[in-house]
Enzyme design. Structure first.
Site, mmCIF file in Angstrom:
data_model
loop_
_atom_site.group_PDB
_atom_site.id
_atom_site.type_symbol
_atom_site.label_atom_id
_atom_site.label_comp_id
_atom_site.label_asym_id
_atom_site.label_seq_id
_atom_site.Cartn_x
_atom_site.Cartn_y
_atom_site.Cartn_z
ATOM 1 N N GLU A 1 -0.344 -9.042 11.062
ATOM 2 C CA GLU A 1 -0.297 -7.827 10.250
ATOM 3 C C GLU A 1 0.344 -8.169 8.913
ATOM 4 O OE1 GLU A 1 0.040 -4.598 8.274
ATOM 5 O OE2 GLU A 1 -1.008 -4.336 10.191
ATOM 6 N N THR B 1 -7.588 -1.835 7.429
ATOM 7 C CA THR B 1 -7.839 -0.704 6.542
ATOM 8 C C THR B 1 -9.247 -0.880 5.972
ATOM 9 O OG1 THR B 1 -6.641 -2.091 4.959
ATOM 10 C CG2 THR B 1 -5.435 -0.247 5.892
ATOM 11 N N ASP B 2 -9.627 -0.023 5.057
ATOM 12 C CA ASP B 2 -10.968 -0.097 4.470
ATOM 13 C C ASP B 2 -11.026 -1.230 3.441
ATOM 14 O OD1 ASP B 2 -10.432 3.040 5.155
ATOM 15 O OD2 ASP B 2 -12.500 2.390 5.521
ATOM 16 N N HIS C 1 -9.034 3.168 19.637
ATOM 17 C CA HIS C 1 -8.266 2.058 20.229
ATOM 18 C C HIS C 1 -8.936 1.536 21.506
ATOM 19 C CE1 HIS C 1 -4.502 3.534 17.889
ATOM 20 N NE2 HIS C 1 -5.173 2.626 17.199
ATOM 21 N N ASP D 1 -8.604 -4.802 13.219
ATOM 22 C CA ASP D 1 -8.244 -3.381 13.066
ATOM 23 C C ASP D 1 -7.629 -3.221 11.677
ATOM 24 O OD1 ASP D 1 -5.645 -1.236 14.420
ATOM 25 O OD2 ASP D 1 -7.524 -0.762 13.382
ATOM 26 N N PRO E 1 -5.277 -4.545 0.226
ATOM 27 C CA PRO E 1 -5.082 -5.735 1.074
ATOM 28 C C PRO E 1 -6.206 -5.943 2.083
ATOM 29 C CG PRO E 1 -3.584 -3.958 1.736
ATOM 30 C CD PRO E 1 -4.220 -3.532 0.441
ATOM 31 N N ASP F 1 0.048 -0.275 13.667
ATOM 32 C CA ASP F 1 0.613 0.773 14.527
ATOM 33 C C ASP F 1 0.716 0.328 15.991
ATOM 34 O OD1 ASP F 1 -2.495 1.873 13.703
ATOM 35 O OD2 ASP F 1 -2.053 1.388 15.796
ATOM 36 N N GLN G 1 0.822 -1.213 0.000
ATOM 37 C CA GLN G 1 0.000 0.000 0.000
ATOM 38 C C GLN G 1 0.855 1.262 0.000
ATOM 39 O OE1 GLN G 1 -2.253 -1.001 3.532
ATOM 40 N NE2 GLN G 1 -0.368 -1.679 4.494
ATOM 41 N N GLY H 1 -4.109 -11.703 7.110
ATOM 42 C CA GLY H 1 -5.014 -12.195 8.157
ATOM 43 C C GLY H 1 -5.899 -13.331 7.665
HETATM 44 N N1 SAM Z 1 -7.728 2.190 12.574
HETATM 45 C C1 SAM Z 1 -7.443 2.170 11.221
HETATM 46 C C2 SAM Z 1 -8.715 2.332 10.444
HETATM 47 O O1 SAM Z 1 -9.743 2.234 11.053
HETATM 48 O O2 SAM Z 1 -8.696 2.615 9.280
HETATM 49 C C3 SAM Z 1 -6.667 0.940 10.881
HETATM 50 C C4 SAM Z 1 -5.343 1.029 11.407
HETATM 51 S S1 SAM Z 1 -4.223 -0.245 11.111
HETATM 52 C C5 SAM Z 1 -2.877 0.706 10.661
HETATM 53 C C6 SAM Z 1 -4.695 -1.091 9.638
HETATM 54 C C7 SAM Z 1 -3.716 -2.187 9.309
HETATM 55 O O3 SAM Z 1 -4.366 -3.259 8.593
HETATM 56 C C8 SAM Z 1 -2.558 -1.738 8.411
HETATM 57 O O4 SAM Z 1 -1.360 -1.823 9.131
HETATM 58 C C9 SAM Z 1 -2.597 -2.712 7.233
HETATM 59 O O5 SAM Z 1 -1.329 -3.062 6.755
HETATM 60 C C10 SAM Z 1 -3.332 -3.901 7.853
HETATM 61 N N2 SAM Z 1 -3.940 -4.821 6.894
HETATM 62 C C11 SAM Z 1 -4.611 -4.504 5.759
HETATM 63 N N3 SAM Z 1 -5.003 -5.635 5.127
HETATM 64 C C12 SAM Z 1 -4.571 -6.691 5.890
HETATM 65 C C13 SAM Z 1 -4.676 -8.103 5.773
HETATM 66 N N4 SAM Z 1 -5.304 -8.670 4.729
HETATM 67 N N5 SAM Z 1 -4.138 -8.872 6.748
HETATM 68 C C14 SAM Z 1 -3.501 -8.304 7.814
HETATM 69 N N6 SAM Z 1 -3.353 -6.956 7.974
HETATM 70 C C15 SAM Z 1 -3.893 -6.168 7.029
#
Ligand code: SAM
Length: 289
Positions: free
Chosen positions: A110, A162-163, A66, A160, A167, A90, A35, A143
């Site tokens: 992650e 991403t949208d 959080h 937790d 990924p 994070d 990303q 995940g």
């Molecule tokens: N609180 C934030 C939000 O609501 O948008 C999310 C924060 S956290 C940084 C999101 C994490 O999800 C990122 O570090 C991203 O790399 C991870 N992520 C995205 N897709 C993923 C997947 N398929 N498996 C594991 N982690 C994933």
């Protein structure tokens, strides 16, 4: 002096609006394997992390999301020993989970190692109490792969993510929720980052519909996070124990006291119970799911 850069959140371009933030200083920007990542300093929100044009975390308001993604499922469950975080790079959620001494083991899966790497430098308030903690283990993997393969069982799974783009897309799929159900211990609970209903209603309804195909109870709770633009944010909720979502205030208060009444800035037993009282437009979205 060079003009400061305004950085746009492009998540809602299709809806015709953007949130723009004036960067005091861009601390880090790169295209990772998974990303686009930019971290910058903002005069009001502090450090701001954006992934693929969507705000992930800011030092100013991180505590709301959080705390609500952590203390609600863990204190509603009441005896969570094994906890799984999907995403959470994070480490802000992991830091909150480890406040619960009753949690024996916390595993975080992650996908993007670089998010954790640079969080060590830029979000030490999250990573320091977590990385190296004997109750914590970090796995770098998708995940979806982890929940599809693990033979461990968890009392609480906190997604937790991403949208639902890039990924993160698979983490909103029925396949993923079904695999999560498969690695939940009896009476366990699944909570998910599920967007802002007034602008992302489709996402919430779609997740709850899938929860209800798989679990006895599927719904959400809410909190308002200033930098997740659009008002209430929804946190998806799924469990085979319908009582968990309706825990009385006295029970939550007693469990919080037993947990040592650790410091919080947003979550309280009253806010916990109230978070499940949904505003009518969200309750109607949930009802039609
Ligand atoms: N609180 C934030 C939000 O609501 O948008 C999310 C924060 S956290 C940084 C999101 C994490 O999800 C990122 O570090 C991203 O790399 C991870 N992520 C995205 N897709 C993923 C997947 N398929 N498996 C594991 N982690 C994933």
């Amino acid at each position: 002096m060079a003009a400061k850069r305004w950085i746009a959140e492009t998540l809602f371009d299709d809806l015709g609006f953007r949130m723009m933030l004036e960067a005091e200083r861009v601390l880090y920007e790169t295209q990772t394997q998974h990303q686009h990542l930019v971290l910058f300093e903002h005069k009001f929100f502090g450090k701001v992390l954006m992934l693929d044009g969507a705000i992930q975390v800011t030092t100013k308001d991180e505590f709301i999301y959080h705390e609500m993604m952590t203390h609600v499922p863990i204190l509603a469950h009441g005896n969570a020993r094994e906890v799984l975080i999907i995403g959470g790079g994070d480490c802000g959620i992991a830091e909150e989970v480890l406040k619960h001494k009753s949690v024996r083991r916390l595993t975080q899966v992650e996908i993007d190692a670089s998010v954790v790497e640079f969080s060590k430098q830029h979000f030490p308030q999250f990573t320091r109490p977590v990385l190296g903690n004997s109750r914590f283990d970090l796995i770098i993997d998708d995940g979806m792969n982890y929940v599809a393969r693990t033979d461990r069982r968890f009392d609480a799974i906190i997604v937790d993510s991403t949208d639902p783009q890039g990924p993160g897309k698979v983490l909103f799929s029925e396949r993923f929720y079904r695999a999560c159900k498969g690695c939940l211990a009896a009476g366990g609970v699944l909570v998910t980052q599920n967007g802002v209903p007034i602008v992302q209603s489709g996402e919430l309804v779609s997740s709850i519909r899938k929860f209800r195909k798989l679990f006895a109870d599927g719904s959400c709770y809410v909190a308002a996070i200033p930098t997740y633009v659009g008002g209430h944010m929804a946190m998806g909720w799924a469990s085979d124990n319908p009582r968990l979502r309706r825990m009385p205030l006295a029970t939550i208060s007693a469990r919080y006291r037993r947990a040592g009444s650790f410091a919080t800035k947003y979550w309280t037993p009253e806010v916990h119970v109230a978070a499940f009282a949904l505003p009518r437009f969200i309750a109607e979205q949930v009802a039609k799911a």
